[in-house]
Scaffold this motif. Structure first.
Motif, PDB file in Angstrom:
ATOM      1  N   SER A  83      25.300  42.805  47.222  1.00 17.83           N
ATOM      2  CA  SER A  83      25.130  43.797  46.155  1.00 17.83           C
ATOM      3  C   SER A  83      25.743  43.305  44.849  1.00 17.83           C
ATOM      4  O   SER A  83      25.255  43.630  43.759  1.00 17.83           O
ATOM      5  CB  SER A  83      25.750  45.139  46.565  1.00 17.83           C
ATOM      6  N   GLY A  84      26.825  42.498  44.946  1.00 16.26           N
ATOM      7  CA  GLY A  84      27.383  41.902  43.738  1.00 16.26           C
ATOM      8  C   GLY A  84      26.423  40.918  43.099  1.00 16.26           C
ATOM      9  O   GLY A  84      26.286  40.864  41.870  1.00 16.26           O
ATOM     10  N   LEU A  85      25.732  40.132  43.920  1.00 11.80           N
ATOM     11  CA  LEU A  85      24.761  39.175  43.403  1.00 11.80           C
ATOM     12  C   LEU A  85      23.548  39.891  42.816  1.00 11.80           C
ATOM     13  O   LEU A  85      22.994  39.465  41.794  1.00 11.80           O
ATOM     14  CB  LEU A  85      24.333  38.229  44.517  1.00 11.80           C
TER      15      LEU A  85
ATOM     16  N   VAL B  44      35.708  47.013  47.112  1.00  9.75           N
ATOM     17  CA  VAL B  44      36.526  45.982  47.754  1.00  9.75           C
ATOM     18  C   VAL B  44      38.009  46.307  47.591  1.00  9.75           C
ATOM     19  O   VAL B  44      38.796  46.233  48.539  1.00  9.75           O
ATOM     20  CB  VAL B  44      36.210  44.592  47.178  1.00  9.75           C
ATOM     21  N   VAL B  45      38.413  46.672  46.370  1.00 10.59           N
ATOM     22  CA  VAL B  45      39.818  47.003  46.130  1.00 10.59           C
ATOM     23  C   VAL B  45      40.228  48.220  46.944  1.00 10.59           C
ATOM     24  O   VAL B  45      41.293  48.233  47.580  1.00 10.59           O
ATOM     25  CB  VAL B  45      40.057  47.254  44.625  1.00 10.59           C
TER      26      VAL B  45
ATOM     27  N   TRP C  90      36.765  38.094  48.499  1.00 11.49           N
ATOM     28  CA  TRP C  90      35.494  38.701  48.102  1.00 11.49           C
ATOM     29  C   TRP C  90      35.575  39.281  46.695  1.00 11.49           C
ATOM     30  O   TRP C  90      34.587  39.275  45.961  1.00 11.49           O
ATOM     31  CB  TRP C  90      35.112  39.789  49.102  1.00 11.49           C
ATOM     32  N   LEU C  91      36.752  39.765  46.312  1.00 10.88           N
ATOM     33  CA  LEU C  91      36.922  40.286  44.957  1.00 10.88           C
ATOM     34  C   LEU C  91      36.756  39.170  43.922  1.00 10.88           C
ATOM     35  O   LEU C  91      36.103  39.359  42.886  1.00 10.88           O
ATOM     36  CB  LEU C  91      38.299  40.939  44.815  1.00 10.88           C
ATOM     37  N   ILE C  92      37.334  38.006  44.202  1.00 11.17           N
ATOM     38  CA  ILE C  92      37.200  36.867  43.291  1.00 11.17           C
ATOM     39  C   ILE C  92      35.737  36.451  43.167  1.00 11.17           C
ATOM     40  O   ILE C  92      35.231  36.186  42.063  1.00 11.17           O
ATOM     41  CB  ILE C  92      38.059  35.686  43.786  1.00 11.17           C
ATOM     42  N   ILE C  93      35.042  36.415  44.296  1.00  7.90           N
ATOM     43  CA  ILE C  93      33.625  36.043  44.274  1.00  7.90           C
ATOM     44  C   ILE C  93      32.816  37.082  43.490  1.00  7.90           C
ATOM     45  O   ILE C  93      31.919  36.730  42.709  1.00  7.90           O
ATOM     46  CB  ILE C  93      33.083  35.894  45.703  1.00  7.90           C
ATOM     47  N   ALA C  94      33.135  38.365  43.687  1.00  4.54           N
ATOM     48  CA  ALA C  94      32.420  39.421  42.965  1.00  4.54           C
ATOM     49  C   ALA C  94      32.641  39.307  41.459  1.00  4.54           C
ATOM     50  O   ALA C  94      31.711  39.485  40.664  1.00  4.54           O
ATOM     51  CB  ALA C  94      32.871  40.796  43.471  1.00  4.54           C
TER      52      ALA C  94
END
Length: 303
Positions: free
Chosen positions: A116-118, A199-200, A232-236
């Motif tokens: 969903s981030g992508l 995510v947070v 995952w937060l960093i990737i988002a």
């Protein structure tokens, strides 16, 4: 001795040319600055509305839409890993569930957040250009059809998708598609912000035993869910930034140029435009469309 060009060694000269080209590509023009300002307003407005007890109802449908992106990302990852998708469900409490059997869990579990981030990043990039937003809307329409197939027994999903489809059609007719561009941009910003917050909230601020991160941590057995949440937060965040960078680099046309191109690419019925000329930024649009399709329309089989 190495050859010199303009007083610089060839290697240094090549780096200087690359740096100059990169700076020119990423320096926003007036149209792009307006888009960035609008995106910034979206971020502030979403953040405020998110925490207002009564006003939060304004963005409630878009929260559900981003939950739909999350669940469909699970489903597509499941299809790609040969899982059998049983159903997708959305509920009024802004939750969702994808029921599948088989597949590869260490791929399907993070696919919800990252997918969903992508998707949000691809929509943000397309939100810099009117014609790219038209293509993104068509891809979203296909995405909605897949969603209705897997969630055909969930009434809330039907209401949500029909409502969003109506808004897309409405904004397509406003100002030659300019309103559609800002609508696609809003959905992209909303999707990425929801991923960051989710995510947070689920993994870093508090540990939710039923979250994707906790299930992933159980499978891997090497790190707690908070560690995966941070990763995952960093990737988002990287996806969010990449969407902006791609939009700045790929779509440099002014508002007037975009309006002219939009007259000849999927014009509003009844308008004088027709699809007789390919838009000037077709290579950039094709790149954006390919990225969006790669995210939303992988290989699919009936279940």
């Amino acid at each position: 001795m190495p050859p010199y060009v303009d007083g610089f060694p060839v290697q240094d000269h090549n780096f200087a040319v690359f740096a100059r080209d990169a700076k020119e590509s990423l320096t926003p023009n007036s149209t792009q600055r307006t888009t960035l300002i609008v995106a910034g307003v979206y971020i502030i407005a979403i953040f405020i509305l998110w925490h207002m007890p009564y006003l939060s109802v304004i963005i409630y449908p878009f929260k559900l839409l981003t939950v739909g992106f999350h669940e469909m990302s699970h489903a597509f990852a499941g299809v790609l890993t040969c899982a059998h998708i049983h159903s997708i469900e959305l509920d009024p409490d802004e939750g969702g569930a994808t029921r599948m059997s088989g597949g590869i869990p260490w791929i399907t579990l993070p696919a919800g957040y990252l997918g969903s981030g992508l998707i949000g990043a691809a929509l943000i990039a397309c939100g810099f250009d009117t014609n790219a937003s038209k293509i993104a809307s068509l891809v979203l329409a296909a995405f909605f059809l897949f969603t209705l197939w897997w969630a055909r027994r969930n009434w809330l999903t039907w209401v949500l998708i029909l409502g969003m489809s109506g808004l897309i059609v409405l904004f397509w007719f406003v100002a030659g598609g300019v309103a559609l561009r800002y609508f696609v941009l809003f959905i992209g910003v909303m999707s990425d912000m929801y991923v960051l917050w989710d995510v947070v909230d689920d993994t870093i601020a508090r540990k939710v035993n039923g979250s994707d991160a906790s299930a992933f941590a159980e499978i891997c057995g090497c790190c707690p869910s908070q560690v995966w949440g941070v990763l995952w937060l960093i990737i988002a965040f990287a996806f969010f930034a990449a969407g902006v960078v791609v939009g700045l680099a790929a779509f440099k046309e002014s508002s007037a140029q975009q309006a002219e191109d939009a007259k000849h690419f999927l014009p509003v019925p009844g308008s004088s435009g027709a699809m007789q000329l390919l838009p000037a930024n077709l290579p950039s649009m094709a790149l954006c469309a390919a990225a969006t399709i790669a995210v939303l329309l992988p290989r699919w089989r009936l279940v």
